[in-house]
Design a protein around this motif. Sequence first.
Motif, PDB file in Angstrom:
ATOM      1  N   UNK A   1       0.827  -1.204   0.000  1.00 56.19           N
ATOM      2  CA  UNK A   1       0.000   0.000   0.000  1.00 56.19           C
ATOM      3  C   UNK A   1       0.861   1.253   0.000  1.00 56.19           C
ATOM      4  N   UNK A   2       1.938   1.249   0.778  1.00 50.45           N
ATOM      5  CA  UNK A   2       2.796   2.428   0.822  1.00 50.45           C
ATOM      6  C   UNK A   2       3.546   2.598  -0.492  1.00 50.45           C
ATOM      7  N   UNK A   3       3.931   1.515  -1.134  1.00 46.89           N
ATOM      8  CA  UNK A   3       4.618   1.616  -2.423  1.00 46.89           C
ATOM      9  C   UNK A   3       3.669   2.180  -3.469  1.00 46.89           C
ATOM     10  N   UNK A   4       2.439   1.680  -3.533  1.00 44.82           N
ATOM     11  CA  UNK A   4       1.469   2.181  -4.499  1.00 44.82           C
ATOM     12  C   UNK A   4       1.085   3.627  -4.214  1.00 44.82           C
ATOM     13  N   UNK A   5       1.024   4.002  -2.952  1.00 47.72           N
ATOM     14  CA  UNK A   5       0.676   5.368  -2.589  1.00 47.72           C
ATOM     15  C   UNK A   5       1.753   6.333  -3.064  1.00 47.72           C
ATOM     16  N   UNK A   6       3.019   5.947  -2.945  1.00 48.48           N
ATOM     17  CA  UNK A   6       4.113   6.799  -3.390  1.00 48.48           C
ATOM     18  C   UNK A   6       4.126   6.917  -4.908  1.00 48.48           C
ATOM     19  N   UNK A   7       3.785   5.871  -5.632  1.00 46.16           N
ATOM     20  CA  UNK A   7       3.799   5.922  -7.090  1.00 46.16           C
ATOM     21  C   UNK A   7       2.672   6.783  -7.639  1.00 46.16           C
ATOM     22  N   UNK A   8       1.548   6.874  -6.944  1.00 41.10           N
ATOM     23  CA  UNK A   8       0.437   7.686  -7.413  1.00 41.10           C
ATOM     24  C   UNK A   8       0.749   9.166  -7.311  1.00 41.10           C
ATOM     25  N   UNK A   9       1.625   9.552  -6.411  1.00 38.92           N
ATOM     26  CA  UNK A   9       1.952  10.956  -6.225  1.00 38.92           C
ATOM     27  C   UNK A   9       2.800  11.499  -7.371  1.00 38.92           C
ATOM     28  N   UNK A  10       3.518  10.637  -8.048  1.00 47.15           N
ATOM     29  CA  UNK A  10       4.387  11.083  -9.128  1.00 47.15           C
ATOM     30  C   UNK A  10       3.600  11.164 -10.428  1.00 47.15           C
ATOM     31  N   UNK A  11       3.554  12.355 -11.005  1.00 47.32           N
ATOM     32  CA  UNK A  11       2.886  12.545 -12.281  1.00 47.32           C
ATOM     33  C   UNK A  11       3.937  12.765 -13.354  1.00 47.32           C
ATOM     34  N   UNK A  12       3.779  12.073 -14.446  1.00 44.54           N
ATOM     35  CA  UNK A  12       4.702  12.247 -15.558  1.00 44.54           C
ATOM     36  C   UNK A  12       4.092  13.290 -16.482  1.00 44.54           C
ATOM     37  N   UNK A  13       4.772  14.392 -16.621  1.00 46.66           N
ATOM     38  CA  UNK A  13       4.284  15.462 -17.479  1.00 46.66           C
ATOM     39  C   UNK A  13       5.222  15.588 -18.669  1.00 46.66           C
ATOM     40  N   UNK A  14       4.840  14.961 -19.758  1.00 47.71           N
ATOM     41  CA  UNK A  14       5.629  15.013 -20.967  1.00 47.71           C
ATOM     42  C   UNK A  14       4.655  15.104 -22.135  1.00 47.71           C
ATOM     43  N   UNK A  15       4.647  16.213 -22.798  1.00 49.58           N
ATOM     44  CA  UNK A  15       3.701  16.458 -23.872  1.00 49.58           C
ATOM     45  C   UNK A  15       4.389  16.210 -25.207  1.00 49.58           C
ATOM     46  N   UNK A  16       3.708  15.492 -26.074  1.00 48.57           N
ATOM     47  CA  UNK A  16       4.226  15.229 -27.408  1.00 48.57           C
ATOM     48  C   UNK A  16       3.663  16.275 -28.365  1.00 48.57           C
ATOM     49  N   UNK A  17       4.538  16.849 -29.188  1.00 46.20           N
ATOM     50  CA  UNK A  17       4.127  17.844 -30.174  1.00 46.20           C
ATOM     51  C   UNK A  17       4.589  17.390 -31.549  1.00 46.20           C
ATOM     52  N   UNK A  18       3.904  17.867 -32.568  1.00 48.05           N
ATOM     53  CA  UNK A  18       4.211  17.459 -33.939  1.00 48.05           C
ATOM     54  C   UNK A  18       5.218  18.415 -34.553  1.00 48.05           C
ATOM     55  N   UNK A  19       6.210  17.850 -35.220  1.00 47.46           N
ATOM     56  CA  UNK A  19       7.203  18.637 -35.942  1.00 47.46           C
ATOM     57  C   UNK A  19       6.520  19.226 -37.174  1.00 47.46           C
ATOM     58  N   UNK A  20       6.584  20.538 -37.384  1.00 49.52           N
ATOM     59  CA  UNK A  20       5.886  21.138 -38.523  1.00 49.52           C
ATOM     60  C   UNK A  20       6.494  20.763 -39.875  1.00 49.52           C
ATOM     61  N   UNK A  21       7.745  20.316 -39.910  1.00 48.31           N
ATOM     62  CA  UNK A  21       8.394  19.996 -41.170  1.00 48.31           C
ATOM     63  C   UNK A  21       8.095  18.576 -41.635  1.00 48.31           C
ATOM     64  N   UNK A  22       8.352  17.586 -40.774  1.00 44.24           N
ATOM     65  CA  UNK A  22       8.217  16.190 -41.205  1.00 44.24           C
ATOM     66  C   UNK A  22       6.990  15.498 -40.634  1.00 44.24           C
TER      67      UNK A  22
END
Length: 72
Positions: free
Chosen positions: A26-47
Motif C-alpha cells: 500500500x505504501x509503495x502504491x501510494x508513493x507511485x500515485x503521487x508522481x505525475x509524468x508530465x511530458x507532452x508530445x508535439x508534432x514537428x511542422x516539417x516532417x
Amino acid sequence: MIFKLIAVLAVLFFVYTIFFKKNREKTINKNNKDENIEDVMVECPTCGTYVSKKEGILSNGQYFCSSECLKK
C-alpha cells in the motif's frame, strides 16, 4: 521435532505475508500515485513526426524534431 519446526516456520511466514506485506504494498502504491509524468508530445511542422517537448528544439514558437528539420 523437525516437522514441528517446519510447521511453526510456515505459520510465521503465513502471518507475515498476511499482515506485513500488504501494508508495504500500500505504501509503495501510494508513493507511485503521487508522481505525475508530465511530458507532452508535439508534432514537428516539417516532417510531421511527434517529439517530446523536452527533447524538441524550440524555434519561433514551434518544436522541431532535429536540427535538419529546423534548417528546412
